[in-house]
Design an enzyme around this catalytic site. Sequence first.
Site, PDB file in Angstrom:
ATOM      1  N   GLU A 183      -6.173   3.163  15.626  1.00  0.00           N
ATOM      2  CA  GLU A 183      -7.573   3.187  16.034  1.00  0.00           C
ATOM      3  C   GLU A 183      -8.099   1.764  16.252  1.00  0.00           C
ATOM      4  O   GLU A 183      -8.865   1.504  17.173  1.00  0.00           O
ATOM      5  CB  GLU A 183      -8.411   3.933  14.989  1.00  0.00           C
ATOM      6  CG  GLU A 183      -8.067   5.427  14.966  1.00  0.00           C
ATOM      7  CD  GLU A 183      -8.878   6.196  13.939  1.00  0.00           C
ATOM      8  OE1 GLU A 183      -8.695   5.912  12.739  1.00  0.00           O
ATOM      9  OE2 GLU A 183      -9.690   7.050  14.327  1.00  0.00           O
TER      10      GLU A 183
ATOM     11  N   GLU B 139      -3.395  11.555  10.416  1.00  0.00           N
ATOM     12  CA  GLU B 139      -4.437  12.027   9.489  1.00  0.00           C
ATOM     13  C   GLU B 139      -4.371  13.518   9.223  1.00  0.00           C
ATOM     14  O   GLU B 139      -4.663  13.990   8.130  1.00  0.00           O
ATOM     15  CB  GLU B 139      -5.828  11.669  10.033  1.00  0.00           C
ATOM     16  CG  GLU B 139      -6.200  10.198   9.910  1.00  0.00           C
ATOM     17  CD  GLU B 139      -5.620   9.318  11.009  1.00  0.00           C
ATOM     18  OE1 GLU B 139      -4.785   9.801  11.815  1.00  0.00           O
ATOM     19  OE2 GLU B 139      -5.989   8.131  11.055  1.00  0.00           O
TER      20      GLU B 139
END
Length: 697
Positions: free
Chosen positions: A108, A128
């Site tokens: 990210e 995640e």
Amino acid sequence: MNSTCVTLTLDGEVAVIAMNKPPVNGLGFELRSGIVEALDEATANAAVKAIVLTGTARAFSGGADVTEFGTPNAAREPNLRVVIAALEASAKPVVAAIAGQCLGGGLELALGAHFRVALPDASLGLPEVKLGLLPGAGGTQRLPRLIGLEAALNVIVFGAPVAAAKFKGTPLIDELIEGDLLAGASAFARKVVAASLPLKRARDIKLREPNAQALLQFARNTVAAGAKGFPAPLKCIDAVANAISQPFDEGMRLEREAFMALMLTPESRALRHVFAAERAAAKLPDVPADTKLRDIKSVGVIGAGTMGGGITMNFLNAGLPVVLLEMKQEALDKGLATIRRNYENSMKKGKLTPAQVEQRMALVTPTLAYDSFKDADLVIEAVFENMDVKQTVFRTLDEVCKPGAILASNTSYLDLDKIAAFTKRPQDVVGLHFFSPANVMRLLEVVRGAKTAPDVLATSMALAKKIKKIAVVSGVCDGFIGNRMLARYGAAANGLVNAGALPQQIDGALQKFGMAMGPFRMGDLAGLDIGWATRKRKAAEAGVDMNPMVADKLCEAGRFGQKTGAGWYRYEAGKRDPIPDTVTGQLIAQYRLDAGITPRKVGDDEVVERCMFALVNEGARILDEGIAARASDIDIVYLNGYGYPLQRGGPMLYADGVGLPNVVRALKRFAAEPGADASWQPAPLLVKLAEAGKSFN
Ligand code: NAD
């Protein structure tokens, strides 16, 4: 620069911000604040025309800093979203230079740069979902804009990492660098400056996908079929869908909202618990991490039966040669034939090539002579569960094995210290308790005897990893961690049958709770005769008459489970589906009549409560006695060896969720019933924790 883990260096007009926080540049407060500080300094320096952000050879960044979870630093500003926004907003071009892991928050972060260059084998991913979450720092909004909807769904919903080379030609990777990453990244940055390339901000890309609705629906269908009660995969899809239907900032807000909501789900709590628990289990509190390991290059296995064959396969799969010993040629041939058949079945499923089958079979040397073990670094016995047999085996091993060889027993219940005492080298003796089928089940209980040497333990743990097992250390007691708890669980289930329930109701209630298999189906699968023999032996040893339970009556009737076509259930020839049987019902009714029990109605909730709290109560005793080092070790045992539902995180985490005072209250109620077994008394540790308002984890 004040940061200890971020450096800023100038390479002409290119500023290089390098992250260096071992092991994998976890994005804790120090790293986050260091990046922003370096960015501000580079921005303020008029000589700087472009910025390269990089990590180490091992990792650009592996994502969030797990050691920071639950500490004040986790929420300390700048948070990761702020750092990423600062990169993206930079007026000077920012190039992320990626090697090694670039996962989760790490990816990210890279998505906030204007350009990305990478080594071809850099590992990019958003895992995640495996922790029951979704990427919470813009991953669901920026990644689809860079690689398209379908590819982004694959990365985000399944969480598997992908090599950077696979993204060649997409705006995610502007250039693959062969050779020196930093030199390549600087050269790329200079090109950007020289050509005055416009800054590519992922947030500004308009994602167009003509088949969006069909792709999203397909993903939802796939996930609905496989997610088994885990909410995160569907939430990942919803978030990615927002990248199409919503403006960027709204997509980011919704992503945050969904992330926070998932954080609070019991499923995510369980997955995060398991993630931490698996890492914790590998650490032995009193064995230093740098303990010198013994070399294990060759293995001996004694007994080619159910367990010995499966144990052997683990080592063949890892490329270690195995000498396999039996008492008779016939048993040896049979054992080898089973191993070959298992491999050939894998071959038929396309999991192994014919050459691989032969390679593995070539690694096993069958023998009838103990002399063949003289060079073995480790010998594991999987002979009959009988102390006299174990004695013969270990006396002989002590005579033939070289000094320093590890001598291991796969015993399920027997006293490892007694077994060790059959040798003159108890320090070299350890329990390696595999679970059936041993080539499939992930759990290995490493049983630590009173005299087991630290390096034998450390070597056993390392070896477990090599053969892809998850190892948990157990002290010596009857049944070690798993089977000792299972005995209480089984007793609770049997007690419910006596009281008024039927096996199929109990199995059904526990399977609805999430157990892979109820206790009676499991008993039929494992064979009821094993427990029967044990109970007979124990009664004889104690010099008392056995008071037969329903399971013994089944055995007396020749019903040993699947292998005899009937046990608690009946089975049609060649099939494994359990069919409720009136014969069992009649045996149970007769038992109640003989025992003077008036059957009562038992609810499904009661089934779950009694069986689960029986596990938890024994788990607390095991913990208190130091048989297990941590509550989370017990959870790992149950999740990997006994089909406990992953989404509940193990029996001890389940108890934490229920609230320990509630567990204690229920146990006291059970213990107060007329004729209740003493084992229902709440364990002292459980009471202590409950009174202190604490939990196991
Ligand atoms: P099994 O009966 O299937 O196999 C035992 C094998 O050992 C037989 O092939 C027998 O011929 C051989 N054997 C017996 N004595 C021997 C000797 N002196 N020398 C060489 N070979 C000998 O039994 P199993 O189920 O594989 O169990 C073996 C051990 O593993 C036991 O200690 C058992 O408690 C333990 N264990 C079993 C399970 C399970 O689910 N079956 C699970 C974990 C541990």
